[in-house]
Design a protein around this motif. Sequence first.
Motif, PDB file in Angstrom:
ATOM      1  N   MET A  69       0.616  -1.366   0.299  1.00 15.31           N
ATOM      2  CA  MET A  69      -0.231   0.186   0.148  1.00 15.31           C
ATOM      3  C   MET A  69       0.547   0.856  -0.247  1.00 15.31           C
ATOM      4  O   MET A  69       1.574   1.567   0.192  1.00 15.31           O
ATOM      5  CB  MET A  69      -0.597   0.143   0.906  1.00 15.31           C
ATOM      6  CG  MET A  69      -1.893   1.293   1.429  1.00 15.31           C
ATOM      7  SD  MET A  69      -2.702   0.724   2.956  1.00 15.31           S
ATOM      8  CE  MET A  69      -2.577   2.718   3.420  1.00 15.31           C
ATOM      9  N   GLN A  70       0.470   2.077  -0.649  1.00 12.53           N
ATOM     10  CA  GLN A  70       1.195   3.393  -0.661  1.00 12.53           C
ATOM     11  C   GLN A  70       0.883   4.292   0.787  1.00 12.53           C
ATOM     12  O   GLN A  70       0.111   4.644   0.532  1.00 12.53           O
ATOM     13  CB  GLN A  70       1.326   4.192  -2.353  1.00 12.53           C
ATOM     14  CG  GLN A  70       1.796   5.381  -2.225  1.00 12.53           C
ATOM     15  CD  GLN A  70       1.700   5.956  -3.549  1.00 12.53           C
ATOM     16  OE1 GLN A  70       0.630   6.278  -4.321  1.00 12.53           O
ATOM     17  NE2 GLN A  70       2.608   6.693  -4.200  1.00 12.53           N
ATOM     18  N   SER A  71       1.985   4.397   1.316  1.00 13.75           N
ATOM     19  CA  SER A  71       1.395   5.954   2.366  1.00 13.75           C
ATOM     20  C   SER A  71       0.581   6.903   1.692  1.00 13.75           C
ATOM     21  O   SER A  71       1.376   7.319   0.236  1.00 13.75           O
ATOM     22  CB  SER A  71       3.155   6.399   2.714  1.00 13.75           C
ATOM     23  OG  SER A  71       3.809   7.195   2.258  1.00 13.75           O
ATOM     24  N   PHE A  72       0.290   7.658   2.539  1.00  9.80           N
ATOM     25  CA  PHE A  72      -0.860   8.709   1.911  1.00  9.80           C
ATOM     26  C   PHE A  72       0.084   9.881   1.649  1.00  9.80           C
ATOM     27  O   PHE A  72      -0.196  10.866   0.915  1.00  9.80           O
ATOM     28  CB  PHE A  72      -1.487   8.930   3.316  1.00  9.80           C
ATOM     29  CG  PHE A  72      -2.701  10.353   2.839  1.00  9.80           C
ATOM     30  CD1 PHE A  72      -3.747   9.708   2.036  1.00  9.80           C
ATOM     31  CD2 PHE A  72      -2.553  11.522   3.478  1.00  9.80           C
ATOM     32  CE1 PHE A  72      -4.426  10.942   2.017  1.00  9.80           C
ATOM     33  CE2 PHE A  72      -3.175  12.508   2.992  1.00  9.80           C
ATOM     34  CZ  PHE A  72      -4.628  12.222   1.998  1.00  9.80           C
ATOM     35  N   ALA A  73       1.593  10.081   2.822  1.00 11.97           N
ATOM     36  CA  ALA A  73       2.225  10.955   2.381  1.00 11.97           C
ATOM     37  C   ALA A  73       2.714  11.001   1.072  1.00 11.97           C
ATOM     38  O   ALA A  73       3.286  11.744   0.397  1.00 11.97           O
ATOM     39  CB  ALA A  73       3.359  11.056   3.680  1.00 11.97           C
ATOM     40  N   ASP A  74       3.334   9.757   0.559  1.00  8.91           N
ATOM     41  CA  ASP A  74       3.193   9.159  -1.086  1.00  8.91           C
ATOM     42  C   ASP A  74       2.772  10.262  -1.504  1.00  8.91           C
ATOM     43  O   ASP A  74       3.552  10.497  -2.554  1.00  8.91           O
ATOM     44  CB  ASP A  74       4.242   8.146  -0.912  1.00  8.91           C
ATOM     45  CG  ASP A  74       5.522   7.798  -0.454  1.00  8.91           C
ATOM     46  OD1 ASP A  74       6.165   8.644   0.305  1.00  8.91           O
ATOM     47  OD2 ASP A  74       6.018   6.466   0.031  1.00  8.91           O
ATOM     48  N   ARG A  75       1.713   9.481  -1.146  1.00  8.96           N
ATOM     49  CA  ARG A  75       0.579   9.762  -2.345  1.00  8.96           C
ATOM     50  C   ARG A  75       0.683  11.139  -2.910  1.00  8.96           C
ATOM     51  O   ARG A  75       0.353  11.269  -4.223  1.00  8.96           O
ATOM     52  CB  ARG A  75      -1.056   8.941  -2.492  1.00  8.96           C
ATOM     53  CG  ARG A  75      -1.806   9.353  -2.534  1.00  8.96           C
ATOM     54  CD  ARG A  75      -2.023   8.990  -4.576  1.00  8.96           C
ATOM     55  NE  ARG A  75      -1.798   7.336  -3.942  1.00  8.96           N
ATOM     56  CZ  ARG A  75      -2.902   6.579  -4.829  1.00  8.96           C
ATOM     57  NH1 ARG A  75      -3.567   7.152  -5.806  1.00  8.96           N
ATOM     58  NH2 ARG A  75      -2.884   5.494  -4.358  1.00  8.96           N
ATOM     59  N   ILE A  76       0.389  11.685  -1.176  1.00 12.55           N
ATOM     60  CA  ILE A  76      -0.367  13.576  -1.606  1.00 12.55           C
ATOM     61  C   ILE A  76       0.500  14.254  -2.254  1.00 12.55           C
ATOM     62  O   ILE A  76       1.088  14.882  -3.212  1.00 12.55           O
ATOM     63  CB  ILE A  76      -0.880  14.203  -0.290  1.00 12.55           C
ATOM     64  CG1 ILE A  76       0.262  14.048   0.364  1.00 12.55           C
ATOM     65  CG2 ILE A  76      -1.836  13.787  -0.207  1.00 12.55           C
ATOM     66  CD1 ILE A  76      -0.439  14.935   1.400  1.00 12.55           C
ATOM     67  N   ARG A  77       2.615  13.591  -1.878  1.00 11.58           N
ATOM     68  CA  ARG A  77       3.593  14.602  -3.070  1.00 11.58           C
ATOM     69  C   ARG A  77       3.368  13.977  -3.787  1.00 11.58           C
ATOM     70  O   ARG A  77       4.275  14.890  -4.651  1.00 11.58           O
ATOM     71  CB  ARG A  77       4.903  13.718  -1.744  1.00 11.58           C
ATOM     72  CG  ARG A  77       6.007  14.688  -1.337  1.00 11.58           C
ATOM     73  CD  ARG A  77       7.504  13.743  -1.182  1.00 11.58           C
ATOM     74  NE  ARG A  77       6.132  13.991   0.630  1.00 11.58           N
ATOM     75  CZ  ARG A  77       6.816  12.663   1.323  1.00 11.58           C
ATOM     76  NH1 ARG A  77       7.077  11.842   0.903  1.00 11.58           N
ATOM     77  NH2 ARG A  77       6.693  12.889   2.646  1.00 11.58           N
ATOM     78  N   SER A  78       2.575  12.854  -4.270  1.00 17.88           N
ATOM     79  CA  SER A  78       3.523  12.552  -6.188  1.00 17.88           C
ATOM     80  C   SER A  78       2.266  13.217  -6.591  1.00 17.88           C
ATOM     81  O   SER A  78       2.143  14.118  -7.905  1.00 17.88           O
ATOM     82  CB  SER A  78       3.131  10.931  -5.878  1.00 17.88           C
ATOM     83  OG  SER A  78       2.118  10.627  -6.049  1.00 17.88           O
ATOM     84  N   ASP A  84      -1.778   7.649   7.548  1.00 16.57           N
ATOM     85  CA  ASP A  84      -2.740   6.918   6.191  1.00 16.57           C
ATOM     86  C   ASP A  84      -4.412   6.767   6.663  1.00 16.57           C
ATOM     87  O   ASP A  84      -4.709   6.483   5.982  1.00 16.57           O
ATOM     88  CB  ASP A  84      -2.396   5.631   6.359  1.00 16.57           C
ATOM     89  CG  ASP A  84      -0.860   5.169   6.221  1.00 16.57           C
ATOM     90  OD1 ASP A  84      -0.847   6.243   4.906  1.00 16.57           O
ATOM     91  OD2 ASP A  84      -0.125   4.149   6.130  1.00 16.57           O
ATOM     92  N   HIS A  85      -4.723   7.238   7.649  1.00 17.34           N
ATOM     93  CA  HIS A  85      -5.874   7.431   8.290  1.00 17.34           C
ATOM     94  C   HIS A  85      -6.408   8.324   6.963  1.00 17.34           C
ATOM     95  O   HIS A  85      -8.027   8.199   6.766  1.00 17.34           O
ATOM     96  CB  HIS A  85      -6.247   7.170   9.441  1.00 17.34           C
ATOM     97  CG  HIS A  85      -5.340   8.806  10.102  1.00 17.34           C
ATOM     98  ND1 HIS A  85      -4.218   9.306  10.083  1.00 17.34           N
ATOM     99  CD2 HIS A  85      -6.575  10.474  10.495  1.00 17.34           C
ATOM    100  CE1 HIS A  85      -4.233  10.094  10.388  1.00 17.34           C
ATOM    101  NE2 HIS A  85      -5.601  11.105  10.620  1.00 17.34           N
ATOM    102  N   CYS A  86      -6.261   9.078   6.244  1.00 18.81           N
ATOM    103  CA  CYS A  86      -6.190   9.747   5.834  1.00 18.81           C
ATOM    104  C   CYS A  86      -7.061   9.950   4.648  1.00 18.81           C
ATOM    105  O   CYS A  86      -7.804  10.516   3.979  1.00 18.81           O
ATOM    106  CB  CYS A  86      -5.553  11.313   5.593  1.00 18.81           C
ATOM    107  SG  CYS A  86      -4.981  11.960   7.134  1.00 18.81           S
ATOM    108  N   TYR A  87      -6.708   8.723   4.290  1.00 16.70           N
ATOM    109  CA  TYR A  87      -7.133   8.063   3.243  1.00 16.70           C
ATOM    110  C   TYR A  87      -8.930   7.708   3.082  1.00 16.70           C
ATOM    111  O   TYR A  87      -9.279   7.543   2.255  1.00 16.70           O
ATOM    112  CB  TYR A  87      -7.106   6.576   2.705  1.00 16.70           C
ATOM    113  CG  TYR A  87      -5.921   6.562   2.103  1.00 16.70           C
ATOM    114  CD1 TYR A  87      -5.659   7.390   0.724  1.00 16.70           C
ATOM    115  CD2 TYR A  87      -4.574   5.766   2.465  1.00 16.70           C
ATOM    116  CE1 TYR A  87      -4.265   6.447   0.127  1.00 16.70           C
ATOM    117  CE2 TYR A  87      -3.279   5.651   1.772  1.00 16.70           C
ATOM    118  CZ  TYR A  87      -3.131   6.345   0.427  1.00 16.70           C
ATOM    119  OH  TYR A  87      -1.961   6.176   0.275  1.00 16.70           O
ATOM    120  N   ALA A  88      -9.477   7.650   4.433  1.00 19.40           N
ATOM    121  CA  ALA A  88     -11.056   7.752   5.054  1.00 19.40           C
ATOM    122  C   ALA A  88     -11.556   9.010   4.628  1.00 19.40           C
ATOM    123  O   ALA A  88     -12.602   9.100   3.926  1.00 19.40           O
ATOM    124  CB  ALA A  88     -11.569   7.169   6.383  1.00 19.40           C
ATOM    125  N   CYS A  89     -10.923   9.917   4.655  1.00 15.32           N
ATOM    126  CA  CYS A  89     -11.067  11.353   4.407  1.00 15.32           C
ATOM    127  C   CYS A  89     -11.892  11.282   3.170  1.00 15.32           C
ATOM    128  O   CYS A  89     -12.329  12.265   2.025  1.00 15.32           O
ATOM    129  CB  CYS A  89     -10.876  12.039   4.513  1.00 15.32           C
ATOM    130  SG  CYS A  89     -11.306  11.795   6.548  1.00 15.32           S
TER     131      CYS A  89
END
Length: 319
Positions: free
Chosen positions: A1-10, A301-306
């Motif tokens: 699973m890609q971390s939320f931090a990496d996801r929003i950075r990308s 990663d909990h921010c994926y729920a939002c």
Amino acid sequence: MQSFADRIRSDGAQFRRRAVDILQVNLGRYCNLACIHCHVESGPTRTEMMSRENVDAVLCFLASTDIPTLDITGGAPELHGDFDFLVESARQIGRRVMDRCNLTVIFEPGKNYLPEFFRRHHVELICSLPCYSLENVDKQRGKGTFDSSIQALKIFNRLGYGQPDSGLILNLVYNPVGPHLPPAQEQLEQDYKRILSEQFGIVFNHLFCLTNMPITRYATHLKLRGEYDPYMDLLETNFNARTLDQVMCHDLISIGWDGWVYDCDFNQMLDLAITGKNGQRLHISSLSLAQLTQPAIKFGDHCYACTAGSGSSCGGTLI
Ligand code: SF4
Ligand code: SF4
């Protein structure tokens, strides 16, 4: 699973507070219910409650700003000894007051004055009703909860809540009973309106669809059933970059029962406090708006729920 931090950075997304339009205050963990999905882990045995000193500090901070909305939550906030004082004081200084009410609380001993109190002070009610079926509500919130909730809604309706042109707002909150995303909010609102009206003669303003947050009690519940990883995968797979600009931490702060300051109620439960320039936590007793514009939001990663699907916030779906 890609971390939320990496996801929003990308994605190059900005994750910063723009303003504070809502001051959300968690008065404590005590609640007359103990729902499976409760990210606050509230229940009848919890004793953490905001001190009068911190309630006064909340009011002092509110009065020193032009934040228009006070959003009161818990636990069951109405069971806090200073709830009425907080509501009355915030209304006196002209703020909009919202109460996150579990409906059944008005049948607790000595609390039957609440509906009239809400009406008198024009408190906006945001009431949990995770389904229009008895079976699903009682499964998630405990036996007898559905019947009490329906009774409470009828009382609110009789006082004018949810009625056209009354100015008394009654919104309902849906959250999924199982580990899946909520359905489309507009369609579900129509279904709720039709079924609650046909079966019980109940009316309300809007339905807010919330995604269950996989933290604390709900995370444990999922893990015990081997559903945690699939649920996280579901949230990540459905990540929707268009929600990023709308997540509630852009314009809300959350105050814990002990006065510490957070980006949202979820970060509060994970103890991810907002910190100042030198890394110290911010406390409501010495808080200023200027301190809130600088710190970056503490995401995880909990921010994926939002940010999954149509997004989720305390005010329902985001897009
Ligand atoms: S009513 Fe709300 S605060 Fe109380 S246990 Fe249920 S979800 Fe938690
Ligand atoms: S949980 Fe939601 S509201 Fe809280 S910081 Fe993450 S995205 Fe923002």
